[in-house]
Design an enzyme around this catalytic site. Structure first.
Site, PDB file in Angstrom:
ATOM      1  N   LYS A 138       0.839  -1.198   0.000  1.00  0.00           N
ATOM      2  CA  LYS A 138       0.000   0.000   0.000  1.00  0.00           C
ATOM      3  C   LYS A 138       0.875   1.250   0.000  1.00  0.00           C
ATOM      4  O   LYS A 138       2.074   1.187   0.247  1.00  0.00           O
ATOM      5  CB  LYS A 138      -0.898  -0.004   1.240  1.00  0.00           C
ATOM      6  CG  LYS A 138      -0.151  -0.024   2.559  1.00  0.00           C
ATOM      7  CD  LYS A 138      -1.089  -0.040   3.745  1.00  0.00           C
ATOM      8  CE  LYS A 138      -0.309  -0.045   5.063  1.00  0.00           C
ATOM      9  NZ  LYS A 138      -1.191   0.062   6.229  1.00  0.00           N
ATOM     10  N   TYR A 188      13.606  32.074   2.734  1.00  0.00           N
ATOM     11  CA  TYR A 188      12.362  32.758   3.077  1.00  0.00           C
ATOM     12  C   TYR A 188      12.343  33.191   4.545  1.00  0.00           C
ATOM     13  O   TYR A 188      12.867  32.497   5.424  1.00  0.00           O
ATOM     14  CB  TYR A 188      11.160  31.843   2.813  1.00  0.00           C
ATOM     15  CG  TYR A 188      10.800  31.702   1.351  1.00  0.00           C
ATOM     16  CD1 TYR A 188      10.464  32.812   0.582  1.00  0.00           C
ATOM     17  CD2 TYR A 188      10.793  30.450   0.744  1.00  0.00           C
ATOM     18  CE1 TYR A 188      10.129  32.679  -0.756  1.00  0.00           C
ATOM     19  CE2 TYR A 188      10.454  30.298  -0.599  1.00  0.00           C
ATOM     20  CZ  TYR A 188      10.132  31.417  -1.334  1.00  0.00           C
ATOM     21  OH  TYR A 188       9.803  31.288  -2.659  1.00  0.00           O
TER      22      TYR A 188
END
Length: 818
Positions: A492, A713
């Site tokens: 999965k 940033y």
């Protein structure tokens, strides 16, 4: 040319008994039913291991034309007319005895290589240096184990005048057996590392075990710079009472090498050797390659190759790729990239990986002229053409003058080009649609240009998946299981980030019993890719029950709502005995029927529309010893519910409860099947597990930032000194957790960890490389062999599951296999 015996003669050599035909000629040995090329001259050795038994495949192999078998117990031989069986007590010992007989008959010189690292590369480089004037046989791939060494020795032919055999061990006592098989006259010891140290009381014990291989040699080559504890390796060599031929980069030795100048691609050295003083260059700049090349050079000189010829060969060494790369290609294709190897043994190994990709609509091989094979061209290319025919290749593309000369040997469809440039100029990309493409060539042909043209993604950031390590981990967990216990593997969430189809193909090839996915769409994708194993869906949505039934996916049922909806569609379609898996909630409190709800299940499970295939539950804290009492209560509750259902239904069903950690810690609860998840990827408590994934990128740019300036940033990165800042093309959109910014996380570059600086951006991250010897384009490891994903997860304040499953599909997956 090779060794040829009748099955009866083999029986006499190894003390066996013949049942059936004894006059069958044997020239080849095989141990793997999946990869052998059928031949009536092949002897199949039915090895028996903890999780496999070669005897189980005798019927299939007989149907494919195999007629000779080495067995430790007899099948019903009346079912196999024309076949011969050599019966021995232990087939592994029989194989080793047969190899010993081959060694006794070999008239050439035999050299053996051992050590912790570099064995295979040194062996291949010795082959490149000595295959002319010598005709050299060397172990294929990394055939250095108790099984691999006998197969290597068996392949020594009368045409060979030198055999170079690689030998590796993982436990005390193993080298004694390999020494008896190889019986080397010349030894080469590479180095001593930490591999398999867990099986030895000390590193000195491991060294002495490895040196057993050389006890009857006339001479042993080693690097005298190596120290074990405070003792030179030379001291241990002297205890063997054999002649030691040492070389050194740091002091006096039989062969003394002095580094003069080094950059990332070349190293200039001076050699002071018995025949004089010389200057030469190596085409490598890293320490490991320099060491391996000097081992090969010293060996060549000891074998009498003139210094000038030896350094000429060393200067032209072909890089040895220890792994095959598997990449996503254009037009829905899969690329298997072996663009730097050009040997026939490697071709056979690569074709085995091609065979695993059975989901594809065809197989293509792009091959260059093979250099330094030691065979006449006509003989070489005839062998290759026969191999391609046996493997069912749909299109062959040959590049190089020799292949063009012998094009008549290759059946259609086949295309030939004089060089790589001509091929790229005339290439028709539509012919590769949905096919598996093997790209294999010598360095001089520049096949990396072909790979670049055919691969789908070129993003510098990639996730390497070591398929050999994954198979090792699978076999480790299998070794913990009781006989008959099945294995279900979780694929999965894109197989925990590793790639669902590719990993499912690997698991199918290695005969796991079940796969499990989270959602129906994941199972449909696997079915469309040719996966035929049973697949359980852990969280099936009723709106997708139609496709689930169409693709024969088996649902987990965790509520009466789902059970009623499933009954309606199965009944409407007129299906009977559809397999379902009942999920029980024994304490996780996520999904599943609680104990007081189980009684109302019984009438439903008696409907003929259903076949109860298994019941299972999920352990909430099997990896934490502080919760072991809770785990035991979960197991007790599960056992109680299972007993109730068994008495009420009176039909057999499977039971499973253990996840990866549970397999390691609660062996008494294995029941009928276990569910392997994160452990497959090398994450668990056992030291034997191997790291599977390596998240890598490269440096895009390096700049100098003055003291007091900021980086990134929000100006969160402050340069407190004049700094060198490198930018790497990976960010939080690639799965790099934002919590790792501002120095919290570190990456590995050129043997040193460098911290992040400033905030992590969407597609880029800045790292502080002040004082480090790094350049633009250098490889950067985010997690992998040097920094485990568990360490990175700890830095980020999360768990490895999140790190692995956060890496999106835009990051290129590269699958590596020996």
């Amino acid at each position: 040319m090779g060794f040829e015996l009748t099955l009866g003669e083999i029986s006499n050599l190894i003390g066996g008994s013949i049942h059936g035909e004894g006059n069958i000629i044997v020239t080849d040995l095989a141990i793997d039913s999946r990869t052998l090329a059928p031949s009536d001259a092949t002897l199949f050795v039915a090895l028996v291991g903890d999780q496999h038994d070669g005897h189980d495949y005798i019927g299939d192999l007989y149907g494919r034309g195999i007629r000779s078998f080495l067995v430790s117990y007899l099948p019903g031989i009346s079912s196999y007319p024309g076949a011969g069986f050599c019966l021995v007590k232990d087939t592994l010992l029989g194989l080793q005895g047969l190899a010993s007989a081959r060694r006794q008959a070999f008239e050439g010189a035999v050299a053996a290589i051992s050590g912790s690292n570099g064995k295979t590369i040194v062996k291949e480089w010795i082959y490149q240096c000595l295959n002319n004037p010598f005709n050299v046989h060397r172990s294929p791939k990394s055939y250095n184990s108790q099984v691999g060494v006998p197969l290597s020795v068996w392949m020594m032919g009368s045409q060979h005048d030198l055999a170079v055999i690689e030998a590796g061990i993982s436990h005390p006592g193993e080298m004694e057996k390999l020494q008896a098989i190889i019986q080397p006259q010349i030894g080469l010891f590479t180095n001593l590392g930490t591999a398999h140290q867990e099986n030895f009381d000390s590193i000195e014990e491991k060294l002495k075990e490895k040196l057993v291989l050389f006890r009857d040699c006339t001479r042993v080559i080693c690097c005298s710079d190596q120290v074990v504890g405070s003792t030179s390796v030379l001291s241990y060599m002297k205890d063997l009472q054999v002649k030691t031929v040492d070389w050194s980069l740091n002091g006096k030795a039989t062969y003394q090498y002095i580094k003069k100048e080094r950059n990332h691609s070349h190293t200039s050295l001076t050699a002071i050797v018995p025949v004089g003083r010389f200057s030469f260059k190596l085409p490598f700049g890293d320490d490991a390659s320099i060491e391996n090349a000097l081992h090969a050079l010293t060996f060549a000189l000891e074998m009498g190759v003139p210094f000038e010829k030896s350094v000429e060969r060393i200067g032209n060494l072909e890089p040895v790729s220890m792994r095959l790369e598997m990449l996503q290609g254009i037009q829905g294709s899969v690329l298997i990239n072996d663009a730097y190897n050009s040997d026939t043994g490697g071709l056979s190994a690569a074709l085995e990986l091609v065979d695993q990709q059975d989901k594809r609509s065809g197989k293509v091989v792009i091959l260059s002229d093979l250099l330094q094979s030691g065979l006449e061209d006509q003989v070489l290319y005839k062998e290759i053409a026969e191999l391609l025919f046996q493997k069912g290749i749909d299109l062959f593309i040959g590049i190089g003058p020799a292949l063009m000369q012998y094009r008549a040997l290759f059946p259609d469809p086949a295309l030939f080009f004089k060089d790589t440039r001509e091929f790229l100029k005339r290439m028709d990309r539509t012919q590769f649609k949905d096919r598996t493409i093997l790209i294999k060539g010598s360095r001089k042909f520049g096949f990396e240009r072909i790979t670049a043209e055919l691969q789908l993604k070129t993003h510098q950031t990639l996730l390497e998946i070591d398929l050999n390590a994954m198979v090792h981990n699978l076999n480790f967990f299998r070794s913990l299981l009781n006989e008959g216990v099945k294995t279900m593997v979780m694929v999965k969430a894109f197989s925990y980030g590793s790639g669902n189809v590719e990993i499912a193909n690997l698991l199918q090839y290695h005969n796991v019993d079940y796969l499990a996915v989270a959602f129906i769409d994941e199972g449909v994708e696997l079915r469309n890719a040719g996966i035929h194993l049973p697949i359980m869906v852990l969280n099936p949505d009723p709106t997708g029950f139609g496709p689930m039934l169409d693709y024969q996916l088996e649902p987990e049922v965790f509520s009466l709502r789902n059970l009623e909806a499933l009954y309606e569609i199965i009944h409407y379609r007129g299906l009977k005995h559809y397999p379902i898996h009942i999920k029980l909630d024994t304490g996780m409190h996520r999904l599943g029927f609680q104990e007081e709800e189980v009684e109302m299940l019984v009438p439903w499970l008696k409907h003929e529309e259903f076949r109860l295939t298994s019941i299972f539950t999920h352990l909430a804290a099997s990896d934490e010893s502080s919760h072991d009492e809770f785990t035991e209560k979960q197991i007790e509750k599960f056992e109680r519910i299972a007993s109730f259902l068994s008495s009420e239904l009176e039909v057999p069903f499977q039971k499973h409860i253990l996840n990866s950690a549970g397999i390691e810690r609660f062996p008494e609860a294995q029941y009928d099947m276990v569910r392997l998840g994160i452990g497959l990827h090398g994450i668990g408590q056992a030291r034997a597990l191997q790291s599977v994934g390596s998240f890598k990128t490269s440096i895009s740019q390096i700049r100098t930032v003055r003291r007091g300036e900021t980086i990134g940033y929000s100006r969160n990165g402050l340069s407190d000194r004049e700094s060198r800042i490198a930018t790497i093309p990976v960010g939080y959109a690639d799965g790099l957790n934002r919590n790792l910014g501002s120095g919290v996380g570190k990456v590995w570059i050129n043997g040193i960890f460098a911290p992040t600086i400033g905030n992590i951006c969407m597609d880029m991250t800045m790292i502080d490389v002040t004082g480090l010897e790094v350049s633009e384009g250098d490889m950067v490891e985010i997690f992998g062999k040097h920094q485990p994903v568990t360490v990175l997860a700890h830095q980020a304040g999360t768990i490895p599951y999140e790190i692995l499953t956060s890496i999106p599909e835009r990051v290129k997956r590269v699958y590596l296999q020996e």
